[in-house]
Design an enzyme around this catalytic site. Structure first.
Site, PDB file in Angstrom:
ATOM      1  N   ILE A   1       0.828  -1.210   0.000  1.00 59.22           N
ATOM      2  CA  ILE A   1       0.000   0.000   0.000  1.00 59.22           C
ATOM      3  C   ILE A   1       0.861   1.258   0.000  1.00 59.22           C
ATOM      4  O   ILE A   1       0.470   2.279  -0.585  1.00 59.22           O
ATOM      5  CB  ILE A   1      -0.999   0.004   1.188  1.00 59.22           C
ATOM      6  CG1 ILE A   1      -1.991   1.155   1.059  1.00 59.22           C
ATOM      7  CG2 ILE A   1      -0.258   0.059   2.523  1.00 59.22           C
ATOM      8  CD1 ILE A   1      -2.801   1.154  -0.201  1.00 59.22           C
TER       9      ILE A   1
ATOM     10  N   GLY B   1      -5.548  -7.065   0.565  1.00 62.60           N
ATOM     11  CA  GLY B   1      -6.057  -6.103   1.541  1.00 62.60           C
ATOM     12  C   GLY B   1      -5.201  -4.852   1.555  1.00 62.60           C
ATOM     13  O   GLY B   1      -4.640  -4.457   0.526  1.00 62.60           O
ATOM     14  N   GLU B   2      -5.130  -4.213   2.708  1.00 63.72           N
ATOM     15  CA  GLU B   2      -4.342  -2.995   2.910  1.00 63.72           C
ATOM     16  C   GLU B   2      -4.907  -1.784   2.177  1.00 63.72           C
ATOM     17  O   GLU B   2      -4.384  -0.688   2.301  1.00 63.72           O
ATOM     18  CB  GLU B   2      -2.872  -3.174   2.492  1.00 63.72           C
ATOM     19  CG  GLU B   2      -2.121  -4.269   3.200  1.00 63.72           C
ATOM     20  CD  GLU B   2      -0.679  -4.415   2.715  1.00 63.72           C
ATOM     21  OE1 GLU B   2      -0.214  -3.547   1.933  1.00 63.72           O
ATOM     22  OE2 GLU B   2      -0.024  -5.391   3.107  1.00 63.72           O
ATOM     23  N   GLY B   3      -5.933  -1.953   1.365  1.00 67.32           N
ATOM     24  CA  GLY B   3      -6.417  -0.862   0.523  1.00 67.32           C
ATOM     25  C   GLY B   3      -5.738  -0.821  -0.830  1.00 67.32           C
ATOM     26  O   GLY B   3      -5.869   0.166  -1.571  1.00 67.32           O
TER      27      GLY B   3
END
Length: 344
Positions: free
Chosen positions: A91, A308-310
């Site tokens: 990210i 994930g993590e954006g």
């Protein structure tokens, strides 16, 4: 209270403006739909993306301490927070590449961070409790999580952020997301469970069995109770952050499986929240496409991500920029003096 973005007069003007650009009608595909939606969110024919920001909420889960549903130990959550701070995570790279601001929040990591570390300290507790035995959090803890998230989003809005995405870090949080997905969609829990951070088939089968037992333990009556029973502090904060961002009429970029689980809770509480949401991608986590189908929404990207993590949100935001920029800067047939299209 979250109001709808529906405005028939504005919608007609936006569509007219899009259709009269120097292109065949519909030729920019999803970019046209994105520009239209952001125009409706901002209630203008000249929408802009300002200070796009991704907020990564981190929290630990009581069930993960036993290692039965997660191949990585719980300590990885805090280790990854340090990695975010040091700029070493995916990210970080994608946010820097795409000129996106990044904020990391300790929502409830089972670790004591130094007060000087470059994160937002919003810890509710040292991780949730194990919902195999008791609800993950109390209603009072859920209320505290909501208050922290609302403050974070309000402060960003005051700083000029009008486009926001959310990411998460929390070993065991795909289990919480699967439980929430099953509750809100009424899809059987076994169908909602995937590999998470890398379980093999035996691990997935064990995870399905454990979570099915958990699901049957509780008789949940409403969305708030579902979040308190199955959620993580990071998921609860994302739910509240989505609701507050919609209330403030921000464009919300929804990431993958975990963030969409939080959105399911937000949607159950305030259905109009969907008007403000754009869906970054289809996660490779098996339940995600079923979530998107339940919400009847179309993702922007499909890249096989399940990190994930954006990260999906960080990849989609440049497409949002391109969409509003074509609406602002592309010539119309009339302004370019091109024949073939006339103004009705």
């Amino acid at each position: 209270m979250i109001t709808t973005t529906k405005n028939s007069e504005l919608e007609a003007r936006l569509q007219h403006k899009i259709d009269l650009k120097t292109k065949p009608v519909g030729a920019l595909g999803m970019l046209e739909k994105i520009a239209f939606q952001i125009g409706c969110i901002q209630q203008t024919e000249t929408p802009v993306i300002t200070r796009p920001t991704i907020v990564v909420f981190a929290g630990d889960h009581g069930i993960a301490s036993k290692g039965e549903v997660n191949p990585f130990p719980q300590e990885v959550t805090s280790q990854m927070v340090y990695n975010f701070v040091q700029g070493g995570a995916a990210i970080n790279v994608l946010s820097t590449t795409n000129d996106i601001h990044l904020k990391v929040v300790d929502a409830g990591v089972n670790h004591t961070f130094d007060k000087d570390i470059a994160i937002t300290h919003a810890k509710v507790a040292m991780g949730t409790k194990n919902y195999q035995h008791v609800p993950a959090m109390t209603l009072e803890e859920l209320k505290t999580a909501f208050q922290h998230a609302e403050t974070i989003v309000t402060d960003l809005h005051k700083e000029g952020v009008n486009t926001i995405g959310f990411g998460e870090m929390g070993i065991g949080n795909t289990s919480s997301a699967s439980l929430l997905m099953s509750y809100f969609t009424q899809i059987p829990i076994a169908t909602c469970v995937g590999s998470g951070t890398g379980l093999d088939q035996n691990g997935i089968s064990k995870k399905q069995r454990i979570l099915s037992e958990v699901y049957q333990t509780y008789n949940i009556q409403n969305p708030t109770e579902a979040l308190a029973t199955f959620g993580g502090f990071e998921i609860a904060m994302i739910t509240a952050a989505i609701l507050k961002a919609a209330e403030l009429k921000m464009t919300i970029v929804i990431d993958g499986f975990i963030v969409t689980a939080a959105l399911l809770a937000a949607h159950a509480m305030q259905p109009n929240v969907l008007d403000y949401c754009l869906f970054a991608h289809t996660s490779n986590e098996q339940g995600h496409i079923k979530m998107l189908d339940f919400l009847k929404v179309q993702p922007i990207l499909s890249l096989g991500l399940r990190l994930g993590e954006g990260t999906g949100a960080a990849l989609a935001i440049p497409i949002l920029r391109a969409s509003v920029n074509f609406l602002q800067e592309m010539a119309s047939f009339e302004s370019a003096g091109i024949s073939g299209e006339t103004t009705p």
